[in-house]
Design an enzyme around this catalytic site. Structure first.
Site, PDB file in Angstrom:
ATOM      1  N   LYS A   1       3.299 -15.292   3.514  1.00  0.00           N
ATOM      2  CA  LYS A   1       3.604 -16.098   2.328  1.00  0.00           C
ATOM      3  C   LYS A   1       5.100 -16.403   2.361  1.00  0.00           C
ATOM      4  O   LYS A   1       5.846 -16.112   1.415  1.00  0.00           O
ATOM      5  CB  LYS A   1       3.173 -15.317   1.073  1.00  0.00           C
ATOM      6  CG  LYS A   1       3.223 -16.105  -0.225  1.00  0.00           C
ATOM      7  CD  LYS A   1       2.170 -17.187  -0.351  1.00  0.00           C
ATOM      8  CE  LYS A   1       2.402 -18.007  -1.600  1.00  0.00           C
ATOM      9  NZ  LYS A   1       1.578 -19.222  -1.664  1.00  0.00           N
TER      10      LYS A   1
ATOM     11  N   ASP B   1      -6.443  -6.960   4.031  1.00  0.00           N
ATOM     12  CA  ASP B   1      -7.543  -6.365   3.263  1.00  0.00           C
ATOM     13  C   ASP B   1      -8.417  -7.470   2.686  1.00  0.00           C
ATOM     14  O   ASP B   1      -9.651  -7.447   2.809  1.00  0.00           O
ATOM     15  CB  ASP B   1      -6.955  -5.501   2.131  1.00  0.00           C
ATOM     16  CG  ASP B   1      -8.035  -4.859   1.272  1.00  0.00           C
ATOM     17  OD1 ASP B   1      -9.024  -4.367   1.850  1.00  0.00           O
ATOM     18  OD2 ASP B   1      -7.885  -4.866   0.032  1.00  0.00           O
TER      19      ASP B   1
ATOM     20  N   ASP C   1     -12.304  -9.082   4.284  1.00  0.00           N
ATOM     21  CA  ASP C   1     -13.541  -9.156   3.490  1.00  0.00           C
ATOM     22  C   ASP C   1     -14.071 -10.587   3.483  1.00  0.00           C
ATOM     23  O   ASP C   1     -15.273 -10.821   3.579  1.00  0.00           O
ATOM     24  CB  ASP C   1     -13.297  -8.712   2.034  1.00  0.00           C
ATOM     25  CG  ASP C   1     -13.633  -7.247   1.810  1.00  0.00           C
ATOM     26  OD1 ASP C   1     -13.523  -6.464   2.780  1.00  0.00           O
ATOM     27  OD2 ASP C   1     -14.015  -6.881   0.681  1.00  0.00           O
TER      28      ASP C   1
ATOM     29  N   TYR D   1       0.820  -1.213   0.000  1.00  0.00           N
ATOM     30  CA  TYR D   1       0.000   0.000   0.000  1.00  0.00           C
ATOM     31  C   TYR D   1       0.856   1.265   0.000  1.00  0.00           C
ATOM     32  O   TYR D   1       0.456   2.282  -0.563  1.00  0.00           O
ATOM     33  CB  TYR D   1      -0.918   0.023   1.227  1.00  0.00           C
ATOM     34  CG  TYR D   1      -2.239  -0.674   1.032  1.00  0.00           C
ATOM     35  CD1 TYR D   1      -2.295  -2.053   0.899  1.00  0.00           C
ATOM     36  CD2 TYR D   1      -3.422   0.052   0.996  1.00  0.00           C
ATOM     37  CE1 TYR D   1      -3.510  -2.693   0.729  1.00  0.00           C
ATOM     38  CE2 TYR D   1      -4.640  -0.576   0.831  1.00  0.00           C
ATOM     39  CZ  TYR D   1      -4.680  -1.946   0.698  1.00  0.00           C
ATOM     40  OH  TYR D   1      -5.884  -2.581   0.538  1.00  0.00           O
TER      41      TYR D   1
ATOM     42  N   ASP E   1      -2.673 -18.392   1.241  1.00  0.00           N
ATOM     43  CA  ASP E   1      -3.593 -19.137   0.365  1.00  0.00           C
ATOM     44  C   ASP E   1      -4.345 -20.205   1.160  1.00  0.00           C
ATOM     45  O   ASP E   1      -5.556 -20.373   1.023  1.00  0.00           O
ATOM     46  CB  ASP E   1      -2.844 -19.739  -0.840  1.00  0.00           C
ATOM     47  CG  ASP E   1      -1.586 -20.514  -0.458  1.00  0.00           C
ATOM     48  OD1 ASP E   1      -1.124 -20.392   0.696  1.00  0.00           O
ATOM     49  OD2 ASP E   1      -1.049 -21.238  -1.324  1.00  0.00           O
TER      50      ASP E   1
HETATM   51  C1  IPM Z   1     -10.632  -1.300   3.354  1.00  0.00           C
HETATM   52  C2  IPM Z   1     -10.814  -0.772   1.965  1.00  0.00           C
HETATM   53  C3  IPM Z   1      -9.675   0.197   1.678  1.00  0.00           C
HETATM   54  C4  IPM Z   1      -8.389  -0.575   1.730  1.00  0.00           C
HETATM   55  C5  IPM Z   1      -9.809   0.977   0.368  1.00  0.00           C
HETATM   56  C6  IPM Z   1     -11.153   1.653   0.240  1.00  0.00           C
HETATM   57  C7  IPM Z   1      -8.697   1.969   0.204  1.00  0.00           C
HETATM   58  O1  IPM Z   1     -10.866  -1.810   1.055  1.00  0.00           O
HETATM   59  O2  IPM Z   1     -10.634  -0.490   4.306  1.00  0.00           O
HETATM   60  O3  IPM Z   1     -10.517  -2.512   3.516  1.00  0.00           O
HETATM   61  O4  IPM Z   1      -7.970  -1.167   0.729  1.00  0.00           O
HETATM   62  O5  IPM Z   1      -7.760  -0.597   2.787  1.00  0.00           O
HETATM   63 MG    MG Z   2     -10.935  -3.729   1.958  1.00  0.00          MG
END
Ligand code: IPM
Ligand code: MG
Length: 367
Positions: A193, A249, A253, A143, A225
């Site tokens: 990894k 990240d 999710d 990032y 993975d």
């Molecule tokens: C998160 C989001 C952000 C990230 C984006 C919107 C920049 O996906 O907070 O997980 O990648 O960190």
């Molecule tokens: Mg995210």
């Protein structure tokens, strides 16, 4: 009377609607728990691009640095999708993380029993309970790594980012994860990894070193993975997952989908272990949901639960945090749902404002 100053960053899409409901909850907390909040609203994301030409105006950074905590709604939307990366709404989010030194991102994923049917997994996989805390490093990795850029070499377009961590960045996030595990299941799974990337080898070595300070916590390691697979095969095995920015990240999710309802998931971004000072930023994990923005359809519960995290982690107001979380559970138990978490016929579907009112009343009457 405890006095705390909050900066609100409602942002874009449904951000302003859900933040308004969280503020409602905070106002009830004030009445009941001997704390008083002063609040100011600042610009960030697309809203800031429209009003000030940049996603993170310097006044916003200055206000956040002076605050005791920051509450963020959401940023982004199709309106700004065409802009280059460094001036998109998302750049505001990355910028505030960096400016405030918010290296520790805590993303709990819990299956609320009332909402278990919303999980994308088979019932038998989630009914034993899923309660995962992803501790994601937030200010390093690909990032922010340099060099990063785009160039043409020998007529070919190249683009590159740099996965890079130093040992102190790894050590401090590992410590946050071990300290968090101590307060819950006492197990940390570190994800990397290391079979391919040297970054992963350093990650693993430093996490092992940090573990010596927390001998009462179990440590295991997993390749990313495999972790992605294990999260859907057997999510119940995890307590705390600690990992770098990009893996975190993705995995956060995924664990949200396991929990079933993005609309329920809060998060905290901190500059140290809880209670060590520094500004914490709290936000729902869901995004700006432009398709339902402005229609009183958003689910405010993730933002309200983020307020509970704020009360607990930034202010040590444990009773108030418990009351907020209990009020949310009670509202769900009574069958109240916003559209995103409604599945059955017996459920009473309400809008964002009504849901905020229900939770506020619940906090008011909590005992
Ligand atoms: C998160 C989001 C952000 C990230 C984006 C919107 C920049 O996906 O907070 O997980 O990648 O960190
Ligand atoms: Mg995210």
């Amino acid at each position: 009377m405890i006095q705390k100053h909050l900066v609100l960053l409602p942002g874009d899409g449904i951000g302003p609607e859900v933040v308004a409901q969280a503020v409602k909850a905070l106002r009830v907390v004030e009445k009941r728990f001997g704390v008083s909040f002063s609040m100011e609203t600042a610009l960030m994301g697309g809203a800031a691009i429209d009003a000030a030409g940049v996603p993170l105006p310097p006044e916003t950074v200055a206000a956040c640095k002076k605050a005791d905590a920051v509450l963020l709604g959401a940023v982004g939307g199709p309106k700004w999708d065409g802009l280059p990366n460094n001036v998109r709404p998302e750049a505001g989010l990355l910028g505030i993380r960096k400016e405030l030194g918010l290296f520790a991102n805590l993303r709990p994923s819990t299956v609320f029993p009332e909402l278990a049917s919303l999980s994308c997994l088979r019932p038998d996989l989630v009914e034993k309970g899923v309660d995962i805390l992803v501790v994601r490093e937030l200010t390093g990795d690909v990032y922010f790594g340099k060099p990063a850029g785009e160039e043409v070499r020998d007529g070919l377009r190249y683009a590159f980012n740099n996965m890079i961590y130093n040992e102190s960045e790894i050590r401090r996030i590992a410590r946050v994860a071990f300290a968090a595990a101590r307060k819950r299941g006492k197990r940390v799974c570190s994800v990397d990894k290391a079979n391919v990337l040297v970054v992963g080898r350093l990650w693993r070595a430093v996490v092992e070193e940090a573990h010596k300070e927390f001998p009462d916590v179990d440590l295991s390691h997993m390749y990313v993975d495999n972790c992605a697979m294990q999260l859907i095969m057997n999510p119940g095995q995890f307590d705390v997952i600690v990992t770098g920015n990009i893996f975190g990240d993705i995995l956060s999710d995924e664990s949200a989908a396991v929990a079933g309802s993005l609309g329920m998931l809060p998060s905290a971004s901190l500059s140290g272990t809880a209670g060590e000072g520094g500004v914490g930023l709290y936000e729902p994990v869901h995004g700006s949901a432009p398709d339902i923005a402005g229609r009183d359809k958003a689910n405010p519960l993730a933002t309200i639960l983020s307020v509970a995290m704020m009360l607990r982690l930034s202010f040590g107001l444990v009773e108030a945090a418990d009351a907020v979380e209990k009020a949310v559970r009670e509202v769900l138990r009574e069958g109240w749902r916003t559209g995103d978490i409604a599945a059955g016929r017996a459920e009473k579907v309400v809008g964002c404002i009504a849901m905020g009112d229900l939770v506020a009343a619940g906090i008011e009457n909590a005992r």
